[in-house]
Design an enzyme around this catalytic site. Structure first.
Site, PDB file in Angstrom:
ATOM      1  N   CYS A  21       0.804  -1.222   0.000  1.00 23.89           N
ATOM      2  CA  CYS A  21       0.000   0.000   0.000  1.00 23.89           C
ATOM      3  C   CYS A  21       0.838   1.275   0.000  1.00 23.89           C
ATOM      4  CB  CYS A  21      -0.931   0.017   1.205  1.00 23.89           C
ATOM      5  SG  CYS A  21      -0.073   0.193   2.787  1.00 23.89           S
ATOM      6  N   VAL A 231      11.087  15.659  11.307  1.00 22.38           N
ATOM      7  CA  VAL A 231      10.510  14.349  11.019  1.00 22.38           C
ATOM      8  C   VAL A 231      11.028  13.329  12.019  1.00 22.38           C
ATOM      9  CG1 VAL A 231      10.549  12.430   9.375  1.00 22.38           C
ATOM     10  CG2 VAL A 231      10.044  14.720   8.578  1.00 22.38           C
ATOM     11  N   PHE A 310      -4.904   2.944  18.288  1.00 23.84           N
ATOM     12  CA  PHE A 310      -4.180   3.915  17.465  1.00 23.84           C
ATOM     13  C   PHE A 310      -3.285   3.142  16.499  1.00 23.84           C
ATOM     14  CE2 PHE A 310      -2.415   8.378  17.457  1.00 23.84           C
ATOM     15  CZ  PHE A 310      -1.505   8.167  16.433  1.00 23.84           C
ATOM     16  N   GLN A 726      -5.314 -13.741 -13.633  1.00 21.71           N
ATOM     17  CA  GLN A 726      -6.046 -14.996 -13.546  1.00 21.71           C
ATOM     18  C   GLN A 726      -6.324 -15.545 -14.938  1.00 21.71           C
ATOM     19  OE1 GLN A 726      -8.709 -12.823 -10.383  1.00 21.71           O
ATOM     20  NE2 GLN A 726      -9.578 -14.836 -10.707  1.00 21.71           N
ATOM     21  N   GLU A 761      -9.213 -11.218 -13.209  1.00 22.28           N
ATOM     22  CA  GLU A 761      -9.756 -12.091 -14.245  1.00 22.28           C
ATOM     23  C   GLU A 761      -9.668 -11.410 -15.610  1.00 22.28           C
ATOM     24  OE1 GLU A 761     -13.388 -14.052 -13.202  1.00 22.28           O
ATOM     25  OE2 GLU A 761     -13.858 -14.532 -15.278  1.00 22.28           O
ATOM     26  N   ARG A 839     -25.944 -14.537 -12.986  1.00 22.60           N
ATOM     27  CA  ARG A 839     -25.749 -15.368 -11.789  1.00 22.60           C
ATOM     28  C   ARG A 839     -26.598 -14.834 -10.629  1.00 22.60           C
ATOM     29  NH1 ARG A 839     -22.606 -19.466  -9.568  1.00 22.60           N
ATOM     30  NH2 ARG A 839     -21.491 -19.879 -11.501  1.00 22.60           N
ATOM     31  N   GLU A1220     -16.122 -20.204  -3.394  1.00 22.22           N
ATOM     32  CA  GLU A1220     -17.013 -19.045  -3.420  1.00 22.22           C
ATOM     33  C   GLU A1220     -18.221 -19.154  -2.485  1.00 22.22           C
ATOM     34  OE1 GLU A1220     -17.378 -19.060  -7.834  1.00 22.22           O
ATOM     35  OE2 GLU A1220     -16.967 -16.946  -7.591  1.00 22.22           O
TER      36      GLU A1220
HETATM   37  C1  LIG Z   1      -1.246   3.854   8.815  1.00 23.14           C
HETATM   38  C2  LIG Z   1      -1.395   5.043   9.700  1.00 23.14           C
HETATM   39  C3  LIG Z   1      -2.295   4.967  10.742  1.00 23.14           C
HETATM   40  C4  LIG Z   1      -2.474   6.078  11.571  1.00 23.14           C
HETATM   41  N1  LIG Z   1      -3.372   5.965  12.572  1.00 23.14           N
HETATM   42  C5  LIG Z   1      -3.578   7.038  13.374  1.00 23.14           C
HETATM   43  C6  LIG Z   1      -4.528   6.941  14.430  1.00 23.14           C
HETATM   44  O1  LIG Z   1      -5.131   5.880  14.661  1.00 23.14           O
HETATM   45  N2  LIG Z   1      -4.739   8.043  15.168  1.00 23.14           N
HETATM   46  C7  LIG Z   1      -4.068   9.216  14.938  1.00 23.14           C
HETATM   47  O2  LIG Z   1      -4.296  10.167  15.665  1.00 23.14           O
HETATM   48  N3  LIG Z   1      -3.154   9.315  13.971  1.00 23.14           N
HETATM   49  C8  LIG Z   1      -2.898   8.263  13.176  1.00 23.14           C
HETATM   50  N4  LIG Z   1      -1.983   8.370  12.163  1.00 23.14           N
HETATM   51  C9  LIG Z   1      -1.289   9.655  11.944  1.00 23.14           C
HETATM   52  C10 LIG Z   1       0.184   9.674  12.449  1.00 23.14           C
HETATM   53  O3  LIG Z   1       0.693   8.399  12.629  1.00 23.14           O
HETATM   54  C11 LIG Z   1       0.350  10.349  13.761  1.00 23.14           C
HETATM   55  O4  LIG Z   1      -0.094  11.646  13.654  1.00 23.14           O
HETATM   56  C12 LIG Z   1       1.783  10.304  14.289  1.00 23.14           C
HETATM   57  O5  LIG Z   1       1.776  10.535  15.667  1.00 23.14           O
HETATM   58  C13 LIG Z   1       2.719  11.251  13.623  1.00 23.14           C
HETATM   59  O6  LIG Z   1       3.999  11.116  14.193  1.00 23.14           O
HETATM   60  P1  LIG Z   1       5.322  11.034  13.327  1.00 23.14           P
HETATM   61  O7  LIG Z   1       6.474  11.054  14.259  1.00 23.14           O
HETATM   62  O8  LIG Z   1       5.314   9.923  12.407  1.00 23.14           O
HETATM   63  O9  LIG Z   1       5.214  12.389  12.531  1.00 23.14           O
HETATM   64  P2  LIG Z   1       6.067  12.942  11.325  1.00 23.14           P
HETATM   65  O10 LIG Z   1       5.474  12.498  10.044  1.00 23.14           O
HETATM   66  O11 LIG Z   1       7.497  12.646  11.540  1.00 23.14           O
HETATM   67  O12 LIG Z   1       5.776  14.482  11.523  1.00 23.14           O
HETATM   68  C14 LIG Z   1       4.469  14.979  11.470  1.00 23.14           C
HETATM   69  C15 LIG Z   1       4.412  16.503  11.552  1.00 23.14           C
HETATM   70  O13 LIG Z   1       4.757  16.944  12.847  1.00 23.14           O
HETATM   71  C16 LIG Z   1       5.822  17.888  12.795  1.00 23.14           C
HETATM   72  N5  LIG Z   1       6.648  17.694  13.980  1.00 23.14           N
HETATM   73  C17 LIG Z   1       7.047  16.519  14.485  1.00 23.14           C
HETATM   74  N6  LIG Z   1       7.721  16.724  15.635  1.00 23.14           N
HETATM   75  C18 LIG Z   1       7.749  18.062  15.817  1.00 23.14           C
HETATM   76  C19 LIG Z   1       8.298  18.903  16.839  1.00 23.14           C
HETATM   77  N7  LIG Z   1       8.931  18.413  17.872  1.00 23.14           N
HETATM   78  N8  LIG Z   1       8.128  20.234  16.715  1.00 23.14           N
HETATM   79  C20 LIG Z   1       7.472  20.750  15.652  1.00 23.14           C
HETATM   80  N9  LIG Z   1       6.940  20.002  14.683  1.00 23.14           N
HETATM   81  C21 LIG Z   1       7.074  18.683  14.765  1.00 23.14           C
HETATM   82  C22 LIG Z   1       6.510  17.540  11.500  1.00 23.14           C
HETATM   83  O14 LIG Z   1       7.259  18.611  11.025  1.00 23.14           O
HETATM   84  C23 LIG Z   1       5.355  17.178  10.624  1.00 23.14           C
HETATM   85  O15 LIG Z   1       4.736  18.317  10.111  1.00 23.14           O
HETATM   86  C24 LIG Z   1      -1.748   7.268  11.336  1.00 23.14           C
HETATM   87  C25 LIG Z   1      -0.847   7.333  10.278  1.00 23.14           C
HETATM   88  C26 LIG Z   1      -0.661   6.238   9.473  1.00 23.14           C
HETATM   89  C27 LIG Z   1       0.300   6.317   8.345  1.00 23.14           C
HETATM   90  S1  FES Z   2       3.295  -1.442   2.102  1.00 23.72           S
HETATM   91 FE1  FES Z   2       1.495  -1.478   3.277  1.00 23.72          FE
HETATM   92  S2  FES Z   2       2.289  -0.934   5.207  1.00 23.72           S
HETATM   93 FE2  FES Z   2       3.957  -0.673   3.942  1.00 23.72          FE
END
Ligand SMILES: Cc1cc2nc3c(=O)[nH]c(=O)nc-3n(C[C@H](O)[C@H](O)[C@H](O)COP(=O)(O)OP(=O)(O)OC[C@H]3O[C@@H](n4cnc5c(N)ncnc54)[C@H](O)[C@@H]3O)c2cc1C
Ligand code: FES
Ligand code: FES
Length: 1288
Positions: A21, A231, A310, A726, A761, A839, A1220
């Site tokens: 994905c 990040v 989460f 398929q 298919e 079907r 199926e």
């Molecule tokens: C598959 C998937 C499922 C998710 N499920 C949920 C969920 O269930 N609930 C939910 O709430 N969220 C969910 N999220 C969203 C995300 O995971 C969260 O928001 C997560 O906490 C982001 O953290 P990160 O460290 O990966 O952020 P990053 O991608 O590293 O950063 C996010 C943003 O925050 C900023 N940032 C980070 N740290 C700082 C700092 N110290 N000061 C200033 N700016 C900062 C970055 O610059 C950026 O803009 C999901 C995301 C994915 C991909």
């Molecule tokens: S390819 Fe689906 S979680 Fe990474």
């Protein structure tokens, strides 16, 4: 250093890690990252999603992929062995990711509990297995669920326990033990972390990645580059760059800065550095709760509850608290909790620190915070609660596990000392506005009030006025979301009331319990005869080690190029111009293909040529392929494709079935089946009622997206294609057609697919024809594997159906007369829709004998991507409508639904509406045994008692029968071929017309050949399916592939056995090899082809005569559910499937295949919703928005049992198709839900039939309960607004 795109996981040429994905939602790419943690002074291991992990973030880490832990060539790891041997790997595309989630868990916890194991898989999806075999297999590692090791020899051995943890389909005592001392050693040089204090910088093509060594350096950099992104986990930024076309030229990674990773216990609470991960947050909160007084931990518990739901473990392992706050998402799960709890945030810049209160001022606008550009978030302090303070958090989502919220909230109340008078109230909601918000007015009005019924009434009324939404709000579900704000407050009210009374004791226990009743091989069957034995999927071990080769794993050719599709953004329009100038000047771009490049015919399609390979003048859906960019890398091609500009003259689109009916937009022919005299029937009936049900579509969500590789051979127009399809023959034909060459120049080869389910298919040819065209034009190999969002956008899915019915019946519940009309949303081309509609009509009466019946079917021509085959092929939709009218009849008569069903069931020898006699009709037995095994009547009484005692939770139960016709309804497809070579060393190479997509077809064909030739399966090999070995193959579909190809294989083997017979007779003591050698020396042809066609088939709609089906598969299922009337959540507490399958070729498939199919049905009928905008844009284009069932959705009690003594003379070795039919049995969950809703409605005085469309999502369940809270949030009047999404 180059910075590869975040989704690039094929970084070192290892292909075991799969891409499902690229958005962190499927877990196929899971790898383990190990790092030395200076705070813990030890190495920590984490499962993470490789697709979101930038390579630069891996500095000083060891990355272990599935290849690193074991291989078939050397030694298989116990984690790989167990998933393979317990039949937890079918198509295998999800398997490496699941293996790595389990492996990472075991590295951290060699003796996990069952709960640890379930939790480890929250971020992994599988579309084939239904999850049960995976959990079964891995439970053998659990301290509380493993194997006792007594090999079934003693009575209380785990293998002998009824419903015990271990099934008879594998022998756990044969598993290799886990030996943690044998694991790969963490590279010692990575343990020394001196280098971590150095600043690191990586420069890529468009991005600079800097990892500062200390806070001062970070703040300097932030001052220098105010636009730079911090990040940590990249789970937000990664998505923005990949899917939202955002570019952040400077990235700052603060992960090694102590002030950002600190955890401190302060006087008032716990302070977390902003870069602490969510897993770290969880660990610290858990251990702190043990050390604190219970009243201090209210907020901590609420955060833990939110974290439980989460994302998945892989995301929580990397995502940071700061990332969640700073993303400022309106549906963040943590922000409402932090806001309601009044957390304090410390922000810092070169200029100094500030402490901010987390309140509604903190998020001024959508995705904006109160921080200045040069400031960063340093830390957050989470407060302890005090006596008289109560706190709860709630999250409502489509799927419980790993899903974003629909509405999420934090609720905080403080009472005046020793009273129930509110002194402070804070209600914070996500999902109700562009930012996280506070229900300020409501809270203000309730201060000073006592916590009682009056307060509740007023709170609900205030919330309904304050928490409003624009009817067109993004995300839709307006009534549901508004109701949730009230329902969730009501939950909070009750929780607090209980706590105030000091009597809350809640224990949530999930007990997994499964009993597999498997059929036995007849006594005396030869040990070497593998037919009927539970043989592991032949590729399972290779799938578990990552060695199995899928289409995109084929090594890259020299000069190979990548292709990316350019698709229409409008549903209906005339192309005015295409501007590819900017795209052509992008780095690495070689060409832009359009319809003008086609040397052959642009007309394509599987049944009728009513589609274009590349749009020519007109586009008829969003996602219509207009052209393609070919470049040196996928990233370059994707970037360039985005800059192709197409302008359109917009035309009015038709999107929904309703719109098609209004405009009479139908494809021809209109089909109908008629028996008896409808009008007479209605006259005879005591009662007549009319009704409707809409059944939503479904995305196949095969874990491997469509993939094609075309290799021109340079001579005579020859081309070799490797395709995940398929239908090898269809691919060959349509590629030959577009290239204008005869079919004999094109070879299509299929090794295996990572799932198909009908989706490959014929829709796979959309891509393979374009890829072939590019390879032809450029005279070089061209490859494309679609990204998940592209695949979902372009390839269509299961047809949405609208069923309208008029049914006449007696007061006893006996149905006399039925008029039913089906409308299916066909999309912008016919594809296979006519057969699918037929079907549906062939299954319109399901298992019920209706004397007067008339069904009509219309194919609606709309501007959606063409819908196509999907497991069940229209049958499930046809039967779903039948169960809707039978349910209405029961309600109208006031008779339990199962009595009405039983009363109307067919009997042996009855004729169907299409005049096929029912022979060996065992549904009656199936029905009775299912009721008995499920203890139906006992459960019904228990449910009634439960429902009397509970106002906001209701239970329901339902039993559903099914009868599924086996054969392609297009007669000519009921044929198959096989080719068998015997080599002089006695080894056998087998080829047949079917493709392997996880259903174990090759395994079964080896079993057939093994029995037919009388040799062990180990001497037989299948390499692939190809058009130059077995020509003119039918697609692998319609549950008939084992029947058809099995017969063809058998036929070829019989020929060879006859040829070998003289040598066997001459040398009866000799071996197989002796006979083969003797025959060879005697110049006997040791190669034979086989052929089979199903006899006596043929049906004529005009005369309503003939046999459309070779035989029928039958089954019955009982499901019990519990619904939460306040949120619409449901949980399935029982599934009992009784299926008819006798003497199956492979004993594992009738047990496990139904579970996979059943779970797909559970998805179809209760969860999966494709959301389309009114303009026909698919809004749900990945696992983030489109939810298939996850590990947590498997029922707590799931039993499959096979009906014994149910012979089938019509198929190979008397087996019966089970691929199926079980999908539809999941309708039992839907109708159990409807039963529970009926009980909830009765509380509001509502009785009698009501409409419930499929899927029975949380929203539909909640709204159908129609209680006083729903009435507070009336839906906006239709036609007065433009909804965000429409029912198509
Ligand atoms: C598959 C998937 C499922 C998710 N499920 C949920 C969920 O269930 N609930 C939910 O709430 N969220 C969910 N999220 C969203 C995300 O995971 C969260 O928001 C997560 O906490 C982001 O953290 P990160 O460290 O990966 O952020 P990053 O991608 O590293 O950063 C996010 C943003 O925050 C900023 N940032 C980070 N740290 C700082 C700092 N110290 N000061 C200033 N700016 C900062 C970055 O610059 C950026 O803009 C999901 C995301 C994915 C991909
Ligand atoms: S390819 Fe689906 S979680 Fe990474
Ligand atoms: S085996 Fe899991 S997706 Fe196919």
């Amino acid at each position: 250093h180059e910075i590869p795109d975040p989704a690039s996981i094929d970084i070192v040429g290892l292909t075991g890690t799969k891409l499902g994905c690229a958005e962190g939602g499927c877990g196929a790419c899971t790898v383990m990252i190990s790092r030395f943690n200076p705070h813990k002074n030890r190495i920590v291991h984490h499962a993470v999603n490789a697709c979101l992990a930038p390579v630069c973030s891996l500095h000083h880490s060891a990355v272990t992929t599935v290849e690193g832990i074991g291989s078939v060539a050397t030694q298989v790891h116990p984690v790989q062995e167990r998933i393979a041997k317990t039949h937890g790997s079918q198509c295998g595309f999800c398997t490496p990711g699941i293996v790595m989630s389990m492996y990472a868990l075991l590295r951290n916890r060699p003796q996990p509990s069952k709960l640890d194991i379930e939790e480890a898989f929250q971020g992994n999806l599988c579309r084939c297995t239904g999850y049960r075999p995976i959990l079964e297999g891995y439970k053998t590692f659990a301290v509380d669920g493993g194997c006792c090791g007594r090999k079934g020899k003693e009575n209380d051995c785990c293998m002998n326990r009824e419903g015990g943890s271990v099934s008879q389909l594998y022998d756990p005592s044969q598993f290799k033990p886990l030996d943690p001392t044998q694991e790969i050693i963490f590279p010692p040089e990575l343990s020394v972390s001196k280098q971590e204090n150095k600043k690191l910088q990586f420069k890529g093509e468009r991005v600079v990645w800097i990892q500062p060594s200390c806070l001062t350096e970070l703040l300097d950099l932030k001052a220098k580059y105010p636009e730079a992104k911090l990040v940590v986990g990249n789970t937000e930024v990664g998505i923005e760059m990949k899917f939202k076309n955002m570019l952040y030229p400077v990235i700052l990674a603060p992960t090694v800065i102590p002030e950002l990773t600190v955890v401190q216990h302060t006087r008032n609470g716990i302070l977390f550095g902003a870069a602490c991960t969510l897993t770290q947050l969880e660990e610290v909160l858990r251990s702190s709760i043990d050390d604190l007084l219970p009243y201090q931990t209210e907020v901590l518990h609420a955060i833990l509850e939110q974290l439980r739901w989460f994302a998945g473990r892989q995301i929580r392992n990397v995502a940071a608290i700061g990332g969640n706050i700073m993303t400022a998402s309106p549906i963040s799960d943590l922000n409402p909790v932090f806001m309601a709890a009044g957390c304090k945030l410390t922000v810092i810049s070169k200029g100094g620190k500030r402490v901010l209160q987390m309140d509604d001022q903190f998020f001024p606008r959508y995705r904006k915070t109160a921080l200045k550009p040069d400031e960063i978030l340093l830390s957050i302090e989470i407060p302890y609660t005090r006596k008289g303070q109560y706190f709860s958090a709630f999250k409502q989502s489509l799927r419980r596990e790993d899903d974003i919220a629909i509405v999420t909230c934090g609720m905080n109340v403080i009472f005046e000392e020793e009273t129930n008078t509110v002194s402070h109230l804070q209600l914070s909601y996500g999902g109700m506005a562009p930012t996280t918000i506070l229900a300020k007015e409501t809270c203000k009005m309730l201060i000073g009030r006592k916590w009682n019924e009056n307060l509740l009434e007023e709170a609900c009324s205030l919330l309904s006025k304050e928490m409003t939404l624009d009817p067109s709000a993004p995300g839709g579900s307006v009534t549901y979301r508004r109701t949730l704000t009230i329902s969730l407050f009501f939950k909070f009210f009750l929780t607090v009331q209980h706590k105030l009374a000091g009597d809350l004791k809640e224990q949530v226990m999930r007990v997994l319990n499964q009993m597999l009743l498997s059929q036995a091989v007849p006594l005396g069957q030869n040990e070497e005869d593998v037919v009927g034995r539970p043989i592991m999927h032949l590729s399972a071990l290779k799938q578990a080690t990552g060695e199995a080769v899928y289409c995109d794993d084929i090594p890259h050719y020299k000069n190979e190029l990548f292709l990316v599709l350019v698709t229409s953004t409008t549903a209906h329009g005339q192309i005015l111009s295409i501007d590819s100038e900017e795209a052509m000047s992008s780095p690495g771009v070689v060409t832009f293909l359009t319809a003008k490049d086609i040397p052959g015919s642009n007309q394509t399609g599987p049944a009728v040529y009513d589609e274009t390979v590349l749009a020519d003048g007109m586009v008829t859906c969003v996602g219509h392929i207009v052209g393609a960019i070919v470049a040196d890398t996928q990233a370059h091609a994707q970037r360039a494709a985005k800059s192709v500009k197409i302008s359109y003259k917009e035309l009015k689109p038709i999107i929904t079935i309703q719109e098609a009916i209004e405009c009479k937009s139908f494809y021809q022919p209109v089909r109908s089946i008629k028996k008896g005299n409808l009008e007479e029937g209605f006259k005879e009936a005591d009662l007549i009622l009319e009704g409707e049900i809409h059944i939503g579509g479904q995305e196949h969500f095969y874990l491997e997206t469509n993939c094609s590789l075309a290799v021109p051979r340079g001579e005579d127009g020859e081309m070799e294609l490797f395709v995940s399809t398929q239908s090898a023959t269809k691919t060959q034909q349509l590629v030959a057609k577009v290239l204008g060459v005869p079919a004999n120049r094109i070879v299509c080869r299929v090794k295996r697919m990572g799932g198909g389910f009908g989706g490959k298919e014929c829709r796979s040819t959309l891509l393979s024809t374009v890829v072939a065209l590019a390879a032809h034009k450029l005279k070089t190999p061209v490859r494309c594997m679609l990204d998940r969002d592209e695949d979902m956008l372009v390839t269509g899915g299961r047809h949405p159906f609208l069923g309208r019915y008029k049914v006449g019946f007696m007061k006893t519940g006996k149905v006399i007369s039925l008029e039913v009309t089906y409308y299916c949303n066909t999309g912008n081309s016919m594809d296979l829709s006519l057969s699918i509609l037929e079907r549906a009509l062939f299954h319109m009466e399901n298992c019920y004998n209706i004397p007067h019946i008339h069904g009509t079917g219309y194919m609606c021509r709309t501007n959606l991507p063409s819908n196509t085959a999907f497991r069940g092929f229209g049958g499930p939709q046809g039967m779903m409508v039948a169960e809707s009218w039978i349910c209405d009849v029961a309600m109208a008569c006031g008779i339990p639904a199962e009595e009405v069903r039983k009363l109307n069931l067919y009997e042996e020898g009855d004729l169907t509406p299409f005049n096929q006699r029912l022979e060996q009709f065992t549904i009656g037995r199936c029905w009775e045994e299912c009721l008995a095994l499920a203890k139906y009547h006992y459960r019904r009484t228990q449910i009634e008692q439960f429902n009397r005692q509970h106002r906001w939770k209701k239970r329901g139960i339902s039993v559903i029968p099914t009868k599924f016709g086996i054969s392609f309804t297009a007669i000519f497809l009921n044929q198959a071929g096989a080719l068998v070579h015997i080599y002089t060393d006695g080894s056998v190479l087998l080829t047949h017309g079917g493709t392997e997509m996880g259903q174990g077809l090759h395994t079964k064909m080896v079993q057939v050949a093994s029995r037919a030739l009388g040799i062990p399966g180990s001497k037989i090999h299948i390499t692939e399916t190809s058009t130059n070995t077995v020509p003119n193959t039918s697609p692998t579909a319609a549950s008939v592939s084992s029947d058809l190809n099995g017969m063809a294989v058998y036929n070829a083997c019989q020929t060879l056995i006859q040829r070998l017979e003289p040598y066997r007779t001459k040398n009866p003591q000799g071996t197989w090899e002796d006979w083969v050698t003797a025959a060879y020396l005697d110049r006997v042809n040791l190669s034979a082809n086989g052929f089979y066609k199903t006899p006596d088939l043929g049906y004529d709609f005009e005369t309503n005569q003939g046999r459309p089906f070779n035989y029928f598969s039958y089954g019955a299922a009982c499901s019990e559910v519990e619904i939460d009337c306040l949120t619409g959540d449901h949980k399935v507490t029982l599934n009992m499937l009784k299926l008819i399958s006798h003497n199956s070729i492979n004993q594992t498939f009738p047990i496990f295949s139904p579970k996979g199919a059943f779970m797909q049905g559970v998805g179809l009928f209760t969860l999966e919703e494709l959301r389309y905008s009114p303009q026909g844009i698919l809004l749900s284009r990945g696992p983030g928005m489109y939810k298939i069932p996850a590990f947590g959705d498997i029922p707590t009690d799931f039993k499959v049992s096979l009906l014994r003594d149910a012979p089938n003379e019509k198929a190979i070795f008397s087996s019966k198709a089970v691929g199926e039919p079980p999908l539809f049995l999941a309708a039992s969950v839907f109708y159990a839900i409807k039963d529970a809703i009926t009980a909830a409605r009765a509380e509001s005085g509502l009785n009698g039939p009501f409409r419930l469309d499929s899927p029975a999502s949380a929203e539909r369940i909640r709204v159908a309960c129609e209680d006083r809270f729903i009435k507070m949030c009336p839906p906006p009047e239709a036609g007065t607004f433009r909804p965000w999404a429409v029912q198509v």
